[in-house]
Design an enzyme around this catalytic site. Structure first.
Site: not given
Length: 264
Positions: A13-14, A16, A18-20, A154
């Protein structure tokens, strides 16, 4: 060690950017078919194009949808098909003065950072357990353990995610499915660059700004630099593989020594 995920399907998930995106690339290099997730078809399509340039022989499938909603989560899981690996990477973060964090802010952080993961685990875990093999990984943060004063909401949401991982690992006990958290340390992404400039002089060049940020705001890091997304991905790929069959219920650190603890 040969990290072989051939024949496995992984949803990140997520993913698109960075880390993902780094995790998606790493899993594809190991042979997995990777379902790339983002809110819109356009962003997912662009991400897949970039990933195919990075991993030319990788297999990527679009999984557009908002997994912070029940409808969107079901849509993404349906697009993925049989899931062998679920990586709950989606998350939001940002600096905010503690007393100004509203109830709505708290709810939004828990909806995105915690409940989206819970929702997808509920959808994916039963079939994994029935098949006797699966991997669930929740991307947490050093902030789960060392709560930052500038983003309590967070950090607390990531603390909750550690509990979610441990609890579902107990539910899956003896099934052949492992559930773990990955405690990622301060990592170099576009979003983190924006966050760094919230806290240091905006006129500083990036390398100098990064050093200033680590010195003033993350001095306990033993790495003394931001972690690159690929370094997070390396641990995720290992934990997703058959070689990590005896690691479950854990909070495994790739934090540059940021958390001051001799335990994982």
């Amino acid at each position: 060690m040969k990290l072989d995920l051939a024949g496995k399907t992984a949803l990140v998930t997520g993913s698109t950017q960075g880390i993902g995106a780094a995790i998606a690339a790493g899993l594809a290099r190991a042979g997995a078919r990777v379902v790339v997730n983002g809110r819109s078809e356009g962003s997912v399509g662009k991400a897949i194009d970039a990933l195919r340039r990075e991993v030319p022989d990788g297999e990527f499938t679009a999984g557009a949808g908002d997994v912070t909603t029940d409808e969107g989560a079901r849509q993404v899981v349906a697009a993925a098909g049989q899931l062998d690996v679920l990586v709950n990477n989606l998350g939001i973060f940002g600096a905010q003065e503690p007393m100004s964090i509203t109830d709505d802010d708290w709810r939004r952080y828990f909806e995105v950072n915690v409940l989206a993961a819970v929702r997808l685990i509920r959808l994916a875990l039963p079939a994994m357990m029935d098949r006797g093999w699966g991997r669930v990984l929740n991307i947490a943060s050093d902030s789960a353990v060392v709560i930052p004063a500038e983003m309590i909401h967070y950090g607390t949401s990531k603390t909750a995610l550690l509990g979610v991982s441990r609890g579902f690992a107990k539910h899956a006990a003896g099934s052949g499915v492992t559930v773990n958290s990955v405690i990622a340390g301060p990592t170099h992404t576009g979003g983190v660059e924006d966050f760094v400039y919230q806290l240091v002089d905006k006129d500083l060049p990036w390398e100098e700004a990064q050093r200033e940020f680590m010195k003033k705001h993350r001095p306990q890091s033993l790495l003394q630099r931001l972690i690159e997304p690929e370094e997070i991905a390396n641990l995720v790929v290992y934990l997703s593989s058959p070689l990590a069959s005896a690691t479950t219920g854990g909070a495994v650190r790739v934090d540059g020594g940021y958390v001051d603890s001799i335990l994982p």
